[in-house]
Design a protein around this motif. Sequence first.
Motif, PDB file in Angstrom:
ATOM      1  N   GLU A 199       0.859  -1.189   0.000  1.00  0.00           N
ATOM      2  CA  GLU A 199       0.000   0.000   0.000  1.00  0.00           C
ATOM      3  C   GLU A 199       0.897   1.242   0.000  1.00  0.00           C
ATOM      4  OE1 GLU A 199      -3.233   0.469  -0.097  1.00  0.00           O
ATOM      5  OE2 GLU A 199      -3.854  -1.628  -0.134  1.00  0.00           O
ATOM      6  N   ARG A 200       0.760   2.078  -1.031  1.00  0.00           N
ATOM      7  CA  ARG A 200       1.670   3.212  -1.173  1.00  0.00           C
ATOM      8  C   ARG A 200       1.513   4.254  -0.080  1.00  0.00           C
ATOM      9  NH1 ARG A 200       2.270   4.748  -7.591  1.00  0.00           N
ATOM     10  NH2 ARG A 200       3.039   2.697  -8.288  1.00  0.00           N
ATOM     11  N   VAL A 201       0.378   4.283   0.568  1.00  0.00           N
ATOM     12  CA  VAL A 201       0.190   5.260   1.631  1.00  0.00           C
ATOM     13  C   VAL A 201       1.220   5.045   2.737  1.00  0.00           C
ATOM     14  CG1 VAL A 201      -1.503   3.857   2.886  1.00  0.00           C
ATOM     15  CG2 VAL A 201      -1.534   6.339   3.144  1.00  0.00           C
ATOM     16  N   PHE A 202       1.609   3.801   3.008  1.00  0.00           N
ATOM     17  CA  PHE A 202       2.623   3.518   4.018  1.00  0.00           C
ATOM     18  C   PHE A 202       4.007   3.927   3.518  1.00  0.00           C
ATOM     19  CE2 PHE A 202      -0.743   0.520   5.205  1.00  0.00           C
ATOM     20  CZ  PHE A 202      -0.859   0.801   6.558  1.00  0.00           C
ATOM     21  N   LEU A 203       4.257   3.763   2.225  1.00  0.00           N
ATOM     22  CA  LEU A 203       5.549   4.161   1.663  1.00  0.00           C
ATOM     23  C   LEU A 203       5.787   5.654   1.858  1.00  0.00           C
ATOM     24  CD1 LEU A 203       8.112   3.731  -0.056  1.00  0.00           C
ATOM     25  CD2 LEU A 203       6.683   4.044  -2.078  1.00  0.00           C
ATOM     26  N   TYR A 204       4.809   6.470   1.479  1.00  0.00           N
ATOM     27  CA  TYR A 204       5.012   7.915   1.550  1.00  0.00           C
ATOM     28  C   TYR A 204       4.914   8.430   2.991  1.00  0.00           C
ATOM     29  CZ  TYR A 204       4.774   7.716  -3.484  1.00  0.00           C
ATOM     30  OH  TYR A 204       5.034   7.419  -4.788  1.00  0.00           O
ATOM     31  N   PHE A 205       4.162   7.740   3.837  1.00  0.00           N
ATOM     32  CA  PHE A 205       4.145   8.093   5.252  1.00  0.00           C
ATOM     33  C   PHE A 205       5.519   7.804   5.867  1.00  0.00           C
ATOM     34  CE2 PHE A 205       3.144   6.941   9.752  1.00  0.00           C
ATOM     35  CZ  PHE A 205       2.781   8.228  10.161  1.00  0.00           C
ATOM     36  N   GLY A 206       6.103   6.661   5.524  1.00  0.00           N
ATOM     37  CA  GLY A 206       7.436   6.339   6.012  1.00  0.00           C
ATOM     38  C   GLY A 206       8.483   7.308   5.496  1.00  0.00           C
ATOM     39  N   LEU A 207       8.391   7.683   4.203  1.00  0.00           N
ATOM     40  CA  LEU A 207       9.343   8.652   3.648  1.00  0.00           C
ATOM     41  C   LEU A 207       9.195  10.018   4.314  1.00  0.00           C
ATOM     42  CD1 LEU A 207       9.172   7.800  -0.168  1.00  0.00           C
ATOM     43  CD2 LEU A 207      10.997   7.251   1.432  1.00  0.00           C
ATOM     44  N   TYR A 208       7.954  10.417   4.596  1.00  0.00           N
ATOM     45  CA  TYR A 208       7.704  11.709   5.238  1.00  0.00           C
ATOM     46  C   TYR A 208       8.359  11.751   6.620  1.00  0.00           C
ATOM     47  CZ  TYR A 208       5.057  15.450   7.531  1.00  0.00           C
ATOM     48  OH  TYR A 208       4.699  16.563   8.243  1.00  0.00           O
ATOM     49  N   THR A 209       8.152  10.706   7.420  1.00  0.00           N
ATOM     50  CA  THR A 209       8.739  10.695   8.764  1.00  0.00           C
ATOM     51  C   THR A 209      10.259  10.575   8.688  1.00  0.00           C
ATOM     52  OG1 THR A 209       8.342   8.305   8.838  1.00  0.00           O
ATOM     53  CG2 THR A 209       6.698   9.722   9.844  1.00  0.00           C
TER      54      THR A 209
END
Length: 827
Positions: A214-224
């Motif tokens: 799920e890409r939402v986790f990818l970009y959330f992880g990159l943001y943090t």
Amino acid sequence: MHRNRLLFFLILSLGTFPIFGQQSFYKNIQYLSDAKQTEIEQGKILVFKDASNSLDIDKIKDLSTDDYIELNKIRRFDRNASYWAYIQLKSQFNTDLEYVIKGGINSKETYYTIVDNELTDIKKTGYHFNIASRDIKRGHQTRVKVTIPKEKTVHLFVKIESTDNSPINISLQLVPIKEWNVKFENDNLFQGVFSGVLLIFSIVALFIYGFTKERVFLYFGLYTFVNLIYFSHLHGLIEFYFLPSFVDPIPVLWLLPLLSAAAYITFTRHFLSTKTELPKWDLLFRKLSPLAVILFVIGSIFLVITRDFYHSLLGTRVTLLLFILLAVAFMVQAGLSKNIIAKYYAYGTLFFVASLLFFLAKQLSAPSHDLPIIVQIGMLFEIAIFSLGVSHKLKRQFEDHNITQRSLILQMTKNEEFQLNANQELEEIVADRTQQIKKQNVALEKAHRVAEKATKEKSDFLSVMSHEIRTPLNAIISLSHIMEMDNKDDEMNEYIDALKFSAEGLHSLVNDILDHNKMEAGKLRLEHIEFSLIDLLRNLGELFKYKANNKGIELRIEIGEHLPDRLLGDPTRLTQILTNLISNAIKFTGEGYVHIKASLAGIKDDISTVSFSISDTGIGIPEDKLKSIFEDFEQASNEVTREYGGTGLGLSIVKNLLKMMGSTIELNSKETEGSCFEFDIDFGLGPEFQMIDLQQKDRDKDLKGLNILVIDDNHMNRLVLKRLLQIWNGEFTEVDNGIDALKICEENAFDLILTDLEMRPMNGFDTAIKISKTSKNKQTPIIAMSAHNPLDFEIEYKESGYVDFVHKPFDPEELFQKLTAVPQTKK
């Protein structure tokens, strides 16, 4: 009583005069009456401008009153100049006072402490000094520690420089050391908790992405993760722990908020599913995210090239402010939505955006390297609420998945019932179709037998007819030759020539049809016998020279050097291939020449590859016919057929014969300019062959008795090299393995060594290394031979000490050049 007070103040005033002799400096004395945080008034800070950037503390401390200007009277600073701030600090306590002095927003500040006219301390601060030379190591703020001795006056001089194009900022704030230590410890504790939380969230998010995709986790992880790196840099942790000896080693880290914004925008798209829920916002977000990345790249390039920290950071903050204002508008719309996921987003963003707006607005008016903890607290709240929202979103997706799965199970149950009914019907249909197929197979088998019988009858008919036609044709051709020899009448010679031409054409036609028929039936077999290629080419030249002379064209035959005199193959089919091509070339050439060339392409083991080319200056072939010209009964055009005749089988037969020999033919042609047919054929080599020496330039090649050792486990390779070296006047010693070669090299010295790489039991690499250690061949150059690319074993090749490489199958010309060049360069 009044006298005593007057005397006390007089003594106090005299004690506060500067020790340098300028009595008027008493105006810049800061009295410290209690141990509390103190902001020094601008009127008490005296400033001197060093436009030359060359003065040191010894010259500065001797300046007069008129050289200084009070800080509050300066309206503009020159960024290219150095400024010296001067303040006197005097304690009214009976004990020493310890403070941390916080300076302005400058890249470099150097503090000089003078007590009793002696320079007691020099301390550096600012992020353009490396950590090892700073007084307080961590962080980018300007701050140093200072001690105010009791009953002493401290003369504090501060050299301020702008090395990053930031405006000069002069201010001094005293913070008691105890208060500073407490704040510093609390800040360390908070930064540790903050960094740990961001690290955990980023790892968990990226791990879940790896599991769910799920890409939402990818970009959330990159943001943090991007924020973790940025805040670690902002508080000096990266430089402190990893790069203490460098000055601002990774300047682009200052611009990381732009990448954080790009990750945040992309996360928002996937978190709120804007593509379906808010398509207009989604279109905007799709443009803003790459825009933020592009601005980061442009800003980074600008910052690295110019080191203009001020404008780079100013542009970043203005961009972020615009992004945040846009985020506020979107946050309001999301908060008004009835979607629970959108509310998570709105609540998570609210506090962080509010605190960041306040901070950025303050930065635009009063820049600072300090980041209020409230911003980091807001980010922690944001990330925590986002995590809850993402979890809720994932839970909803799983629930939807379960519902969908149950629906699919019900649907599959119904499908199974339907399938059972359908299978029964299909079985009946299949049984019926099977009977029909069986009937069709019987009919096809019968038709196949009929076709085979017809093919056999056709082959038998053509064989009989060709035999019956060839018998009188041979008689006609033979008689025409006899008539030509006996006839003395010129007019009759013309008739005889016409008769011969027609008979030979008919004979060629019969041969083409018969060979084509054999190929179709799969009955054509290739021979593998020894023959002379030179004799074959010379016979072809004799055969076609009369036809070429009659047309007034030149027939050229070129035989390349180093061709083996005897080859193993099918001379009959090779003659047929060349005859078809030469005949076509002469037929379609009205003037100019026909050039037949045979040259050695290479020799490997017991295989010799020969390249053939037949070129002419004839009418050429249209580009759209270059591929179809090799098809059965195909010619360039109907006009060609009418004018020149022929069945169109010749090139088809050539193509099929070459295919049987494992080769292909290439054609290059231009209309009105001519054609060129090229192909390579592999022939075997007999054990007693010799290398042909046809040209004078080959006889000029002289190795002058060069003593050469050849190491190769293939007998034919050694034989080929032996023949060539004999032609070139070289001395030849051969060995079939590395162990025997090593023994010979221990007893004899050689001028040059050729060794194969793929040998057993000792390969060429180990053989070369061990030979180079022998006493008699330590400096002998060694050349490698292999059919592989040297890049496949580049490391072993270099370590083994080879001076050159010969690729198999080797070209004799290239081999001679390497044999003559290497010893000269080596010796």
